[in-house]
Design a protein around this motif. Structure first.
Motif, PDB file in Angstrom:
ATOM      1  N   VAL A 242       0.848  -1.188   0.000  1.00 40.91           N
ATOM      2  CA  VAL A 242       0.000   0.000   0.000  1.00 40.91           C
ATOM      3  C   VAL A 242       0.884   1.240   0.000  1.00 40.91           C
ATOM      4  O   VAL A 242       1.751   1.386   0.865  1.00 40.91           O
ATOM      5  CB  VAL A 242      -0.930  -0.004   1.237  1.00 40.91           C
ATOM      6  N   TYR A 265      -2.508  -7.976  -2.934  1.00 40.87           N
ATOM      7  CA  TYR A 265      -3.144  -6.662  -3.028  1.00 40.87           C
ATOM      8  C   TYR A 265      -2.066  -5.616  -3.256  1.00 40.87           C
ATOM      9  O   TYR A 265      -1.056  -5.586  -2.549  1.00 40.87           O
ATOM     10  CB  TYR A 265      -3.913  -6.340  -1.747  1.00 40.87           C
ATOM     11  N   GLY A 267      -1.979  -1.377  -3.991  1.00 45.40           N
ATOM     12  CA  GLY A 267      -2.822  -0.193  -4.103  1.00 45.40           C
ATOM     13  C   GLY A 267      -2.068   1.092  -3.836  1.00 45.40           C
ATOM     14  O   GLY A 267      -1.080   1.115  -3.098  1.00 45.40           O
ATOM     15  N   HIS A 297      -4.816  -1.345  -7.416  1.00 45.47           N
ATOM     16  CA  HIS A 297      -6.060  -0.716  -6.967  1.00 45.47           C
ATOM     17  C   HIS A 297      -5.818   0.782  -6.862  1.00 45.47           C
ATOM     18  O   HIS A 297      -5.166   1.262  -5.941  1.00 45.47           O
ATOM     19  CB  HIS A 297      -6.481  -1.285  -5.610  1.00 45.47           C
ATOM     20  N   MET A 298      -6.346   1.515  -7.829  1.00 39.65           N
ATOM     21  CA  MET A 298      -6.233   2.964  -7.813  1.00 39.65           C
ATOM     22  C   MET A 298      -7.441   3.572  -8.525  1.00 39.65           C
ATOM     23  O   MET A 298      -7.682   3.223  -9.689  1.00 39.65           O
ATOM     24  CB  MET A 298      -4.904   3.421  -8.426  1.00 39.65           C
ATOM     25  N   ILE A 300      -7.374   3.719  -4.392  1.00 38.94           N
ATOM     26  CA  ILE A 300      -7.302   2.630  -3.432  1.00 38.94           C
ATOM     27  C   ILE A 300      -8.517   2.640  -2.508  1.00 38.94           C
ATOM     28  O   ILE A 300      -9.124   3.677  -2.259  1.00 38.94           O
ATOM     29  CB  ILE A 300      -5.998   2.759  -2.611  1.00 38.94           C
ATOM     30  N   VAL A 316      -9.135   1.651   3.115  1.00 37.54           N
ATOM     31  CA  VAL A 316      -8.021   0.894   2.531  1.00 37.54           C
ATOM     32  C   VAL A 316      -7.968  -0.511   3.114  1.00 37.54           C
ATOM     33  O   VAL A 316      -7.913  -1.515   2.388  1.00 37.54           O
ATOM     34  CB  VAL A 316      -6.689   1.628   2.764  1.00 37.54           C
TER      35      VAL A 316
END
Length: 332
Positions: A242, A265, A267, A297-298, A300, A316
């Motif tokens: 992240v 994941y 992001g 993921h954006m 996020i 998040v």
């Protein structure tokens, strides 16, 4: 930070190498109130030595007492603790009328058991997630390759067997320090994640440590570019990466490296306009393909209408948990 499951497996291997018989108890399912989720482990010997947990106390005590009396002599036993007409052991009473279903396996101190637990240790250390297929009718055990995503326990009642996921403890790599990252670290610790924070900027890690207080002792802080940490093997299949700094020198480089890992994941924070510009930049300067960019993921997080750093961090981490549990966005 050593995950409890790894402690259980390493203790099992010690006992097996010492020639000691042992029992592995796995939580299959819970109904009502229960402090441990499906997949939780307890390992024990007949003389009462144990590691791990099933319920936080009451069920463990009953299980260990029954084990000392010679119960659970079958290779595999499936039992239910709690209240109701279909439970095996109505005492001890679980909170709020809960029911706990447990799979109990007996292991002789032989080569097959050592091989089995050695493979489990490797999976927990990040060398590839596995699924244990255990039958309570035939007592057969098999290890299968797995992707590590989804519920830890899948019951197949028709086949009278369970599929049990085994993999490394969930890891959160925070690429850079920011107010949102501080709250993400706090949430992640509460959710049982191993938390690693990378930031080469002077004073940033000190800011994080000060903001977290005593919780900072439970986090690994690394004074280097997150992209370097990621490139050098910092991610496994149970890792979430992240980036929350709004600094392209940190965020973009972290994304460029993360897409080449097994992280479940990936992001990065930013508005839709910022995310669109970042996608173009990653393709142009980073050489990322459409498939690579699609992994990121954006913007996020879940769309919760978040405004404050704590609210954004909640969105998040909620999205990280959603993906880890294998839930589609439209299934919420």
């Amino acid at each position: 930070m050593q995950h409890l499951d790894l402690t259980v497996v390493r203790r099992a291997l010690e006992w097996l190498h010492d020639g000691r018989e042992l029992w592995l108890a796995t939580v299959l399912s819970t109904y009502g109130s229960s402090p441990r989720e499906p997949g939780a482990w307890l390992i024990a010997t007949q003389d009462g030595e144990h590691a791990g947990s099933l319920s936080g106390g009451c069920v463990e005590d009953d299980f260990l007492e029954r084990l000392s009396r010679g119960e659970f002599h079958q290779p595999v036993t499936r039992v239910r603790y709690g209240s109701g007409d279909d439970v095996d052991y109505p005492a001890p009473t679980l909170p709020c009328g809960g029911v706990l279903e447990v799979l109990i396996e007996r292991f002789a101190p032989d080569e097959a058991a050592v091989t089995h637990f050695t493979a489990l240790a490797a999976a927990l250390e990040g060398k590839g997630p596995l699924r244990r297929r255990v039958s309570w009718s035939t007592a057969e055990r098999q290890l299968l390759d797995d992707d590590g995503i989804g519920d830890r326990v899948q019951l197949q009642e028709t086949e009278q067997q369970a599929l049990l996921r085994v993999g490394p403890s969930a890891r959160l790599v925070l690429a850079g320090v920011s107010p949102v990252a501080v709250f993400c670290a706090q949430f992640a610790l509460g959710l049982g994640f191993e938390v690693i924070v990378c930031d080469p900027r002077e004073g940033k890690l000190e800011e994080l440590v000060e903001a977290l207080g005593e919780s900072a002792a439970r986090i690994d802080t690394i004074a280097r570019l997150p992209s370097r940490f990621i490139a050098e093997g910092g991610c496994h299949a149970a890792t979430a990466v992240v980036a929350l700094t709004h600094d392209p020198r940190i965020d973009d480089l972290a994304m460029m490296e993360a897409v080449h890992t097994q992280a479940f994941y990936i992001g990065v924070m930013g508005s839709r306009q910022t995310s669109s510009a970042r996608a173009a930049r990653l393709a142009r300067s980073g050489g990322l393909s459409e498939a690579d960019i699609a992994r990121i993921h954006m913007p996020i997080g879940l769309h919760l209408g978040s405004k404050t750093p704590a609210e954004i961090a909640l969105a998040v981490m909620a999205d990280v948990i959603r993906v880890r549990r294998g839930k589609p966005r439209d299934g919420l």
